[in-house]
Enzyme design. Structure first.
Site, mmCIF file in Angstrom:
data_model
loop_
_atom_site.group_PDB
_atom_site.id
_atom_site.type_symbol
_atom_site.label_atom_id
_atom_site.label_comp_id
_atom_site.label_asym_id
_atom_site.label_seq_id
_atom_site.Cartn_x
_atom_site.Cartn_y
_atom_site.Cartn_z
ATOM 1 N N ARG A 142 -20.905 7.542 -51.003
ATOM 2 C CA ARG A 142 -21.668 6.390 -50.536
ATOM 3 C C ARG A 142 -20.775 5.170 -50.724
ATOM 4 O O ARG A 142 -19.922 5.124 -51.617
ATOM 5 C CB ARG A 142 -22.954 6.217 -51.344
ATOM 6 N N LYS A 166 -26.813 7.974 -57.271
ATOM 7 C CA LYS A 166 -28.176 7.459 -57.422
ATOM 8 C C LYS A 166 -28.833 8.060 -58.660
ATOM 9 O O LYS A 166 -28.654 9.235 -58.961
ATOM 10 C CB LYS A 166 -29.001 7.796 -56.180
ATOM 11 N N HIS A 237 -21.116 4.610 -43.889
ATOM 12 C CA HIS A 237 -21.964 5.795 -44.011
ATOM 13 C C HIS A 237 -21.626 6.840 -42.948
ATOM 14 O O HIS A 237 -21.862 8.035 -43.145
ATOM 15 C CB HIS A 237 -23.437 5.401 -43.922
ATOM 16 N N ARG A 240 -19.390 9.329 -44.329
ATOM 17 C CA ARG A 240 -20.122 10.278 -45.185
ATOM 18 C C ARG A 240 -20.756 11.373 -44.317
ATOM 19 O O ARG A 240 -20.688 12.562 -44.643
ATOM 20 C CB ARG A 240 -21.186 9.525 -45.986
ATOM 21 N N HIS A 263 -27.493 14.844 -52.854
ATOM 22 C CA HIS A 263 -28.870 14.775 -52.367
ATOM 23 C C HIS A 263 -29.798 15.480 -53.358
ATOM 24 O O HIS A 263 -29.531 16.611 -53.765
ATOM 25 C CB HIS A 263 -28.998 15.462 -51.003
ATOM 26 N N TYR A 272 -27.955 17.851 -41.129
ATOM 27 C CA TYR A 272 -26.652 18.250 -40.588
ATOM 28 C C TYR A 272 -26.723 19.572 -39.837
ATOM 29 O O TYR A 272 -25.880 19.839 -38.984
ATOM 30 C CB TYR A 272 -25.606 18.291 -41.707
#
Length: 303
Positions: A142, A166, A237, A240, A263, A272
């Protein structure tokens, strides 16, 4: 109440300052709406929240923005219920707008090469920018993770990077030989710099010796895409997404891609697989004999 909610987001949910600020803005929209209706937030009913939701549509908010704002509203009421401000959560049955399937833009490996080849390496920032693009593409970081990357997070001899993502969750990501080469070339330039006190540990710096910001990276990548002649609308992004798509096309397991991206939910990573499906459909349309136009000059279509 709001200060307590912000502390909850920051300390208990470990959200980044940007996420905390976004949730705060979303809840302020609700509080302003309720105040005009003379409704105390703890007395609000599902009907009030549904009218607030309808108002977002009337204000011209896109479905994705509506969904994000309503997510903040649910989070706020979950906090109020948890803290004992109310017994029942009125947002429990609050529905979000239906979102169409959105496939993120991505670059092929050839387009990433094109992007990097367009960089003017004679400029001071040229090698730094090339290293940034290569690290984003090779590691799938990120942009917030990239700007906060520390020298101590790099284990180049072992070929991996340690990232704090995160929720302060740590993950270890393999780094390619190409990215290592570009980083080492950048470090040669970096050693010539006058780095400001307190900034010494950051991997990527601006010419004044301060670490970069998200906006600086965004501006750089958009400018570089224009110079490379890439027509797609891209951002940090995008690289990414390109990383994840390249892994999937190369045969990587979806769970492995989930771990690399950090994730929490496998459902987020499954987008994806839709990209792969859309590419497969395009390949079929372009190459299946029933979809190709007859090219023989003497052959005529049946009447």
């Amino acid at each position: 109440m709001m200060k307590g909610y912000q502390r909850y987001l920051k300390l208990e949910r470990s959200y980044s300052p940007n996420t905390v600020e976004a949730y705060h803005r979303d809840v302020l929209l609700l509080l302003d709406f309720l105040e005009k209706r003379k409704v105390n937030p703890v007395d609000a009913q599902l009907e009030d929240l549904e009218q607030f939701s309808a108002g977002l549509h009337d204000m011209g908010e896109a479905p994705r923005s509506q969904a994000r704002i309503l997510s903040g509203v649910r989070s706020f009421y979950h906090y109020l219920q948890m803290e004992g401000y109310l017994k029942d959560d009125p947002s429990e049955l609050l529905e979000s707008p239906q979102l169409g399937e959105h496939l993120p833009e991505y670059l092929t490996t050839e387009e990433v090469d094109q992007l990097e080849a367009s960089i003017d390496l004679s400029r001071w920032e040229g090698q730094r920018n090339k290293a940034i693009i290569e690290v984003l593409f090779s590691c799938g970081l990120r942009v917030s993770e990239l700007v906060n990357l520390q020298l101590s997070n790099l284990y180049l001899d072992e070929k991996f990077v340690r990232v704090i993502g995160k929720g302060n969750k740590e993950r270890l990501i393999p780094i390619s030989d190409t990215a290592i080469k570009e980083l080492n070339l950048w470090f040669y330039d970096r050693r010539q710099m006058d780095i400001k006190p307190g900034e010494e540990s950051y991997v990527f710096l601006n010419r004044r010796g301060h670490h970069l910001t998200r906006v600086m990276i965004l501006i750089m990548i958009k400018k570089q895409a224009r110079e490379a002649g890439i027509q797609k609308t891209i951002s940090p992004h995008t690289l990414r997404h390109s990383f994840a798509t390249a892994l999937l096309k190369g045969g990587a397991d979806l769970r492995a891609i989930q771990a690399m991206l950090g994730h929490e939910d496998i459902g987020t990573t499954e987008i994806y697989t839709h990209l792969e499906t859309s590419d497969l459909r395009r390949e079929i349309l372009e190459h299946h004999p029933r979809n190709q136009r007859l090219s023989h000059p003497d052959r005529k279509m049946d009447q």
